[in-house]
Design a protein around this motif. Structure first.
Motif, PDB file in Angstrom:
ATOM      1  N   THR A   1       0.816  -1.210   0.000  1.00 16.13           N
ATOM      2  CA  THR A   1       0.000   0.000   0.000  1.00 16.13           C
ATOM      3  C   THR A   1       0.852   1.265   0.000  1.00 16.13           C
ATOM      4  OG1 THR A   1      -1.804  -1.156   1.119  1.00 16.13           O
ATOM      5  CG2 THR A   1      -1.776   1.246   1.324  1.00 16.13           C
ATOM      6  N   ILE A   2       2.028   1.191   0.580  1.00 16.02           N
ATOM      7  CA  ILE A   2       2.874   2.377   0.706  1.00 16.02           C
ATOM      8  C   ILE A   2       3.229   2.953  -0.668  1.00 16.02           C
ATOM      9  CG2 ILE A   2       5.144   3.179   1.506  1.00 16.02           C
ATOM     10  CD1 ILE A   2       4.754   1.251   3.899  1.00 16.02           C
ATOM     11  N   LYS A   3       3.278   2.110  -1.700  1.00 15.27           N
ATOM     12  CA  LYS A   3       3.534   2.616  -3.051  1.00 15.27           C
ATOM     13  C   LYS A   3       2.499   3.672  -3.446  1.00 15.27           C
ATOM     14  CE  LYS A   3       5.767  -1.630  -4.591  1.00 15.27           C
ATOM     15  NZ  LYS A   3       5.687  -2.838  -5.421  1.00 15.27           N
ATOM     16  N   GLY A   4       1.253   3.420  -3.088  1.00 17.81           N
ATOM     17  CA  GLY A   4       0.201   4.367  -3.418  1.00 17.81           C
ATOM     18  C   GLY A   4       0.295   5.668  -2.646  1.00 17.81           C
ATOM     19  N   MET A   5       0.967   5.645  -1.491  1.00 17.22           N
ATOM     20  CA  MET A   5       1.153   6.865  -0.707  1.00 17.22           C
ATOM     21  C   MET A   5       2.233   7.759  -1.300  1.00 17.22           C
ATOM     22  SD  MET A   5       1.258   5.328   3.136  1.00 17.22           S
ATOM     23  CE  MET A   5      -0.012   4.251   3.799  1.00 17.22           C
ATOM     24  N   VAL A   6       3.223   7.155  -1.929  1.00 14.21           N
ATOM     25  CA  VAL A   6       4.388   7.903  -2.396  1.00 14.21           C
ATOM     26  C   VAL A   6       4.158   8.512  -3.781  1.00 14.21           C
ATOM     27  CG1 VAL A   6       6.829   7.679  -3.029  1.00 14.21           C
ATOM     28  CG2 VAL A   6       5.957   6.518  -0.995  1.00 14.21           C
ATOM     29  N   THR A   7       3.473   7.796  -4.650  1.00  8.83           N
ATOM     30  CA  THR A   7       3.371   8.210  -6.053  1.00  8.83           C
ATOM     31  C   THR A   7       2.753   9.588  -6.264  1.00  8.83           C
ATOM     32  OG1 THR A   7       3.226   5.882  -6.666  1.00  8.83           O
ATOM     33  CG2 THR A   7       2.581   7.477  -8.329  1.00  8.83           C
ATOM     34  N   PRO A   8       1.722  10.024  -5.526  1.00  6.75           N
ATOM     35  CA  PRO A   8       1.111  11.329  -5.828  1.00  6.75           C
ATOM     36  C   PRO A   8       1.705  12.512  -5.071  1.00  6.75           C
ATOM     37  CG  PRO A   8      -0.273  10.170  -4.276  1.00  6.75           C
ATOM     38  CD  PRO A   8       0.899   9.259  -4.563  1.00  6.75           C
TER      39      PRO A   8
END
Length: 430
Positions: A300-307
């Motif tokens: 899930t952390i990937k989704g926190m970093v991308t935007p």
């Protein structure tokens, strides 16, 4: 009349969210790409006319063995499309079926077994007739030691089954990756089938904190450069690279020499994936891209970093992730416990002096990036009890209410919504 809900990717379906009255929604999606009308024909065409190499039928001629890498269950790669046709070409060119192996590039993730392996492979014939092995990064004897990369001195140890095969082919999905720039191609080798020392070296803080180790960037990216060095040390390697749209339909497939064929797929998808915006937002709503990427909090952390490029300082990042499989590995849980106990600054200080990262703590390190910028609010139905506390972020039970609170607190009515999460990269481009 309330506005129509926006569907966020969530688990195997979608989570509807509604913006509060008076707000202005900005839905951010990839530019549409034409679907391939006949994926099987497209595959046959690229195998016969590859990039930077001879056709697969010629490559397979006079080879004694072959190893095909496939991504683990966290990537929705359409393996059912290409595995059997590739294997049939190899057999027709003289490689014995018994000498063809599929190696699941787990990195340091757990093995994929049983029904999960069947879903991953996607073809009962392949599952029944072809040897399939899960990579084990902790098995010292299962790796070949190739020495060190010349500049950064990363130890290079690669799974023996792949390194010693006569014909070596990596397969994967080309999508934005929050550290390596883009997934697929060379990344399926390292970390995919690398030894834990190799993985832990280029997941150490000296790589992770590099400002060029970000999504969609390959130029000067230290992770990408190390991956290219490892490919060069291995020698002859080929790759199948796929690109999917938001419906998970195939829009591009390439085959050929691993570096050139991967770059071709990156060139195809790069402009469509990166979305320029002329403002930042105090409220950003996103997802973890749904199944299979949102199976764990770790992913899930990937989704926190991308935007983060479009999140205003002090703003709120709201993310929805099912976490159907729970938290993640025991090592990741330990890293999150240290983060919660020490706080972000002291946790980072424990990382910077180490040559080797502890297993899976790099994902916790990446979580520091959104925490430095603003508040992270997580909606999930898959975590309970202590696991919720160890996320280190704010847990919410209602996405709509969280959006309304953020808009009211910031006074900014503009809300960015990214339904497909980390598969879309918004850029602040005033």
């Amino acid at each position: 009349m309330s506005p129509e809900p926006i569907a966020l990717s969530y688990g195997r379906g979608h989570l509807p969210v509604r913006l509060p009255p008076g707000s202005v929604g900005h839905v951010i999606r990839k530019q549409p790409l034409p679907k391939l009308a006949d994926p099987a024909a497209a595959l046959a065409a690229v195998l016969a006319d590859p990039i930077g190499s001879r056709p697969l039928a010629e490559l397979a001629r006079d080879r004694k063995s072959a190893c095909i890498l496939v991504c683990d269950i966290t990537r929705p790669v359409p393996n059912r499309l290409f595995l059997r046709p590739m294997i049939e070409v190899m057999i027709a060119s003289g490689i014995p079926l018994a000498e063809i192996s599929i190696l699941v590039a787990t990195g340091l993730h757990r093995p994929n077994l049983g029904d999960e392996l069947a879903e991953l492979i996607g073809d009962p014939w392949v599952l029944e007739h072809v040897r399939i092995v899960n990579h084990d990064a902790r098995d010292d004897a299962a790796h070949v030691d190739l020495g060190y990369t010349p500049v950064r001195r990363t130890p290079v140890k690669i799974d023996r089954l792949f390194a010693e095969a006569d014909l070596r082919i990596a397969t994967g999905l080309v999508e934005p990756h929050f550290m390596a720039g883009w997934s697929g191609g060379r990344k399926v080798i390292a970390p995919g089938v690398a030894h834990h020392e190799t993985i832990r070296t280029f997941h150490s803080a000296r790589f992770m904190e590099d400002p060029l180790a970000v999504q969609c960037n390959l130029i000067g990216n230290p992770l990408h450069e190390e991956q290219l060095e490892i490919v060069r040390m291995l020698g002859e390697v080929y790759a199948v690279n796929t690109v999917l749209d938001e419906d998970r339909d195939l829009v591009c497939i390439t085959f050929g020499e691993i570096i050139a064929s991967h770059q071709s797929a990156v060139d195809f998808v790069s402009a469509a994936t990166q979305v320029p915006l002329d403002r930042r937002f105090s409220t950003v709503v996103t997802s973890s891209a749904g199944y299979p990427l949102d199976k764990t909090y770790y992913q899930t952390i990937k989704g926190m970093v991308t935007p983060l490029d479009i999140l205003a300082p002090g703003g709120t990042l709201i993310i929805a992730s099912e976490c159907s499989e729970g938290f993640g590995s025991p090592e990741f849980r330990d890293a999150q416990a240290r983060l919660v106990a020490l706080g972000p600054d002291r946790f980072l200080a424990t990382l910077t002096a180490r040559r080797l990262a502890e297993i899976d703590e790099w994902q916790t390190e990446m979580q520091l990036k959104p925490m430095r910028l603003g508040e992270v609010a997580l909606f999930t139905t898959g975590l309970a009890g202590e696991s919720r506390r160890l996320t280190g972020v704010t847990l919410i039970d209602d996405v709509d209410a969280a959006i309304a609170r953020s808009v009211a607190r910031s006074g900014d009515p503009h809300v960015a919504v990214i339904p497909e999460g980390p598969y879309v990269v918004p850029r602040f481009a005033p």
